[in-house]
Design a protein around this motif. Structure first.
Motif, PDB file in Angstrom:
ATOM      1  N   SER A 129      38.984  34.774  34.008  1.00 23.02           N
ATOM      2  CA  SER A 129      38.465  34.359  32.732  1.00 23.02           C
ATOM      3  C   SER A 129      39.084  35.137  31.631  1.00 23.02           C
ATOM      4  CB  SER A 129      37.015  34.852  32.701  1.00 23.02           C
ATOM      5  OG  SER A 129      36.113  33.859  33.349  1.00 23.02           O
ATOM      6  N   VAL A 130      39.790  36.346  31.835  1.00 24.21           N
ATOM      7  CA  VAL A 130      40.161  37.255  30.603  1.00 24.21           C
ATOM      8  C   VAL A 130      41.911  37.312  30.754  1.00 24.21           C
ATOM      9  CG1 VAL A 130      38.270  38.268  30.429  1.00 24.21           C
ATOM     10  CG2 VAL A 130      40.188  39.324  32.042  1.00 24.21           C
ATOM     11  N   ASN A 131      42.200  36.950  31.901  1.00 20.69           N
ATOM     12  CA  ASN A 131      43.944  37.101  31.832  1.00 20.69           C
ATOM     13  C   ASN A 131      44.545  35.860  32.815  1.00 20.69           C
ATOM     14  OD1 ASN A 131      46.565  38.026  32.410  1.00 20.69           O
ATOM     15  ND2 ASN A 131      45.880  40.042  32.424  1.00 20.69           N
ATOM     16  N   PRO A 132      45.211  35.121  32.414  1.00 19.10           N
ATOM     17  CA  PRO A 132      45.704  33.954  32.859  1.00 19.10           C
ATOM     18  C   PRO A 132      46.888  34.335  33.940  1.00 19.10           C
ATOM     19  CG  PRO A 132      46.681  34.026  30.784  1.00 19.10           C
ATOM     20  CD  PRO A 132      45.568  35.036  30.649  1.00 19.10           C
ATOM     21  N   ALA A 133      47.468  35.556  33.951  1.00 21.29           N
ATOM     22  CA  ALA A 133      48.380  36.089  34.811  1.00 21.29           C
ATOM     23  C   ALA A 133      47.885  36.371  36.335  1.00 21.29           C
ATOM     24  CB  ALA A 133      49.077  37.231  34.157  1.00 21.29           C
ATOM     25  N   TYR A 134      46.376  36.410  36.182  1.00 18.60           N
ATOM     26  CA  TYR A 134      45.951  36.547  37.485  1.00 18.60           C
ATOM     27  C   TYR A 134      45.902  35.295  38.406  1.00 18.60           C
ATOM     28  CZ  TYR A 134      42.365  38.495  40.852  1.00 18.60           C
ATOM     29  OH  TYR A 134      41.816  38.874  42.069  1.00 18.60           O
ATOM     30  N   ALA A 135      46.231  34.298  38.044  1.00 14.53           N
ATOM     31  CA  ALA A 135      46.175  32.799  38.715  1.00 14.53           C
ATOM     32  C   ALA A 135      46.968  32.989  40.017  1.00 14.53           C
ATOM     33  CB  ALA A 135      46.733  31.796  37.922  1.00 14.53           C
ATOM     34  N   GLY A 136      46.559  32.639  41.078  1.00 15.65           N
ATOM     35  CA  GLY A 136      47.109  32.796  42.438  1.00 15.65           C
ATOM     36  C   GLY A 136      47.376  34.227  42.888  1.00 15.65           C
ATOM     37  N   GLN A 137      46.935  35.365  42.214  1.00 18.90           N
ATOM     38  CA  GLN A 137      47.343  36.573  42.957  1.00 18.90           C
ATOM     39  C   GLN A 137      46.433  36.921  44.126  1.00 18.90           C
ATOM     40  OE1 GLN A 137      49.795  38.154  41.523  1.00 18.90           O
ATOM     41  NE2 GLN A 137      49.988  36.349  40.359  1.00 18.90           N
ATOM     42  N   ARG A 138      45.488  36.282  44.314  1.00 13.66           N
ATOM     43  CA  ARG A 138      44.666  36.494  45.607  1.00 13.66           C
ATOM     44  C   ARG A 138      45.284  35.902  46.976  1.00 13.66           C
ATOM     45  NH1 ARG A 138      40.282  39.212  45.628  1.00 13.66           N
ATOM     46  NH2 ARG A 138      39.610  38.448  47.836  1.00 13.66           N
ATOM     47  N   GLU A 139      46.346  35.190  46.665  1.00 16.25           N
ATOM     48  CA  GLU A 139      47.289  34.718  47.719  1.00 16.25           C
ATOM     49  C   GLU A 139      46.597  33.681  48.585  1.00 16.25           C
ATOM     50  OE1 GLU A 139      48.456  38.173  49.518  1.00 16.25           O
ATOM     51  OE2 GLU A 139      49.748  38.901  48.069  1.00 16.25           O
ATOM     52  N   THR A 140      45.643  32.972  48.043  1.00 18.13           N
ATOM     53  CA  THR A 140      44.879  31.926  48.618  1.00 18.13           C
ATOM     54  C   THR A 140      44.239  31.107  47.709  1.00 18.13           C
ATOM     55  OG1 THR A 140      43.488  31.432  50.502  1.00 18.13           O
ATOM     56  CG2 THR A 140      42.638  33.127  49.168  1.00 18.13           C
ATOM     57  N   LEU A 141      43.772  29.967  48.089  1.00 16.55           N
ATOM     58  CA  LEU A 141      42.934  29.158  47.091  1.00 16.55           C
ATOM     59  C   LEU A 141      41.450  29.995  46.978  1.00 16.55           C
ATOM     60  CD1 LEU A 141      42.149  26.681  45.430  1.00 16.55           C
ATOM     61  CD2 LEU A 141      41.204  25.644  47.643  1.00 16.55           C
ATOM     62  N   SER A 142      41.042  30.554  45.677  1.00 14.16           N
ATOM     63  CA  SER A 142      39.920  31.309  45.343  1.00 14.16           C
ATOM     64  C   SER A 142      39.199  30.634  44.119  1.00 14.16           C
ATOM     65  CB  SER A 142      40.388  32.409  45.087  1.00 14.16           C
ATOM     66  OG  SER A 142      39.518  33.348  44.689  1.00 14.16           O
ATOM     67  N   VAL A 143      37.972  30.429  44.618  1.00 15.49           N
ATOM     68  CA  VAL A 143      36.836  29.779  43.696  1.00 15.49           C
ATOM     69  C   VAL A 143      35.733  30.804  43.489  1.00 15.49           C
ATOM     70  CG1 VAL A 143      35.178  27.944  43.229  1.00 15.49           C
ATOM     71  CG2 VAL A 143      37.396  27.372  44.704  1.00 15.49           C
ATOM     72  N   VAL A 144      35.611  30.873  42.135  1.00 13.56           N
ATOM     73  CA  VAL A 144      34.483  32.065  41.900  1.00 13.56           C
ATOM     74  C   VAL A 144      33.663  31.497  40.658  1.00 13.56           C
ATOM     75  CG1 VAL A 144      34.212  34.397  40.528  1.00 13.56           C
ATOM     76  CG2 VAL A 144      36.163  34.014  42.187  1.00 13.56           C
ATOM     77  N   GLY A 145      32.285  31.573  40.997  1.00 11.67           N
ATOM     78  CA  GLY A 145      31.619  31.093  39.987  1.00 11.67           C
ATOM     79  C   GLY A 145      30.518  32.242  39.743  1.00 11.67           C
ATOM     80  N   LEU A 146      30.169  32.420  38.392  1.00 15.62           N
ATOM     81  CA  LEU A 146      29.403  33.337  37.915  1.00 15.62           C
ATOM     82  C   LEU A 146      28.246  32.945  36.846  1.00 15.62           C
ATOM     83  CD1 LEU A 146      30.603  36.981  36.587  1.00 15.62           C
ATOM     84  CD2 LEU A 146      29.102  35.440  35.051  1.00 15.62           C
TER      85      LEU A 146
END
Length: 308
Positions: free
Chosen positions: A40-57
């Motif tokens: 939500s705050v940093n686009p450079a984090y995209a893909g950094q969990r090394e898998t498909l990640s879905v987070v809802g808040l």
């Protein structure tokens, strides 16, 4: 060879230099679970969990006060076959008084290894749109003369950028989620106001306390000219890679308790409760925040829970 200390120093100097620009602005939504909501705050984090990640808040702020902020976010991101490239989609819906703001952004990241170990630097960019819908028939206003007779529906483009440097033990990120000016509802002025750039500096480090326990202090600094600097500091313990407990503190605003559980290797649920430390504490029942994260095992890899 790029020296890690030089990069860190440069990032810190850059964020405070950019924050010195003079312009009036409102604050973006705030999160207690910012350590799980990084996209939500940093686009450079995209893909950094090394898998498909879905987070809802979901966040309900200042329970008991009519028109208090209600925020929902949804972040989906994954690396591509070329693992240096990550893509993501982030949606934020924020309701405050008579206004609802919705942002939809596509995120892109490119990661460069900095040494032979696991130090990496990711560059991120995002683009999308921001919608502001107002219904002035809702609520009672201190200054009725400021209220518009007609509802407003405004759409603005968004463009953002970020840097994210990390290893398996620590991370440091700097970002501007939107470099363009957009229109927001100002609850204090009871009118539409222009928001300028927000600058985020995030960081965290994981310490091995024992074979079964890890400790992670983390921070988030959010700054924009015309509004106070917001500083969040948190400390979490992770037991058996299953149970997370921690506390957080937001400068001159609130204190929080956090708990989370890794239900399965691919499912995490977290809850946070904020107690307001300002005079507003007498008029609300605190703030509640719920986070759900789902991750999918990649072909040929073991899905191993991570602290960030």
């Amino acid at each position: 060879m790029i020296h890690k200390s030089s990069i860190i120093k440069g990032l810190v100097v850059l964020v405070f230099t950019l924050m010195s620009a003079n312009s009036f602005a409102q604050q973006d939504p705030q999160y207690t679970h910012y350590m799980y909501n990084t996209l939500s705050v940093n686009p450079a984090y995209a893909g950094q969990r090394e898998t498909l990640s879905v987070v809802g808040l979901h966040r309900s702020q200042w329970v008991g006060i009519d028109g208090a902020p209600q925020t929902q976010t949804l972040g989906i991101h994954s690396p591509l076959r070329n693992e240096r490239i990550g893509l993501g989609l982030n949606i934020v819906s924020d309701a405050l008084g008579p206004a609802r703001e919705t942002s939809v952004d596509a995120n892109f990241s490119y990661t460069i290894p900095l040494n032979a170990n696991d130090l990496k630097l990711s560059f991120g960019a995002r683009g999308g749109f921001h919608m502001l819908d107002t219904d002035w028939s809702k609520g009672r206003f201190r200054n009725p003369d400021r209220v518009f007779n007609n509802n407003l529906n405004l759409i603005s483009p968004t463009i953002g950028a970020g840097l994210y440097m990390h290893t398996r033990k620590w991370y440091l990120g700097l970002s501007v989620p939107n470099i363009l000016q957009t229109d927001h509802y100002d609850d204090f002025q009871e009118s539409i106001a222009t928001e300028s750039q927000h600058f985020y500096l995030i960081g965290g480090y994981v310490f091995n306390v024992s074979e079964t326990t890890e400790f992670k202090p983390a921070f988030l600094l959010k700054g924009v000219s015309g509004a106070p600097l917001i500083a969040d500091v948190s400390a979490n313990l992770w037991f058996q890679k299953k149970l997370t407990v921690g506390v957080a503190w937001r400068w001159d605003d609130s204190m929080s308790a956090l708990v989370g559980f890794q239900v399965t290797p691919g499912m995490f649920i977290g809850y946070g409760y904020d107690v307001t430390t300002t005079g507003l504490n007498n008029y609300n029942g605190g703030s509640h925040e719920l986070t759900l994260r789902f991750e999918v095992k990649r072909l040929g890899r073991i899905l191993s829970p991570r602290f960030f």
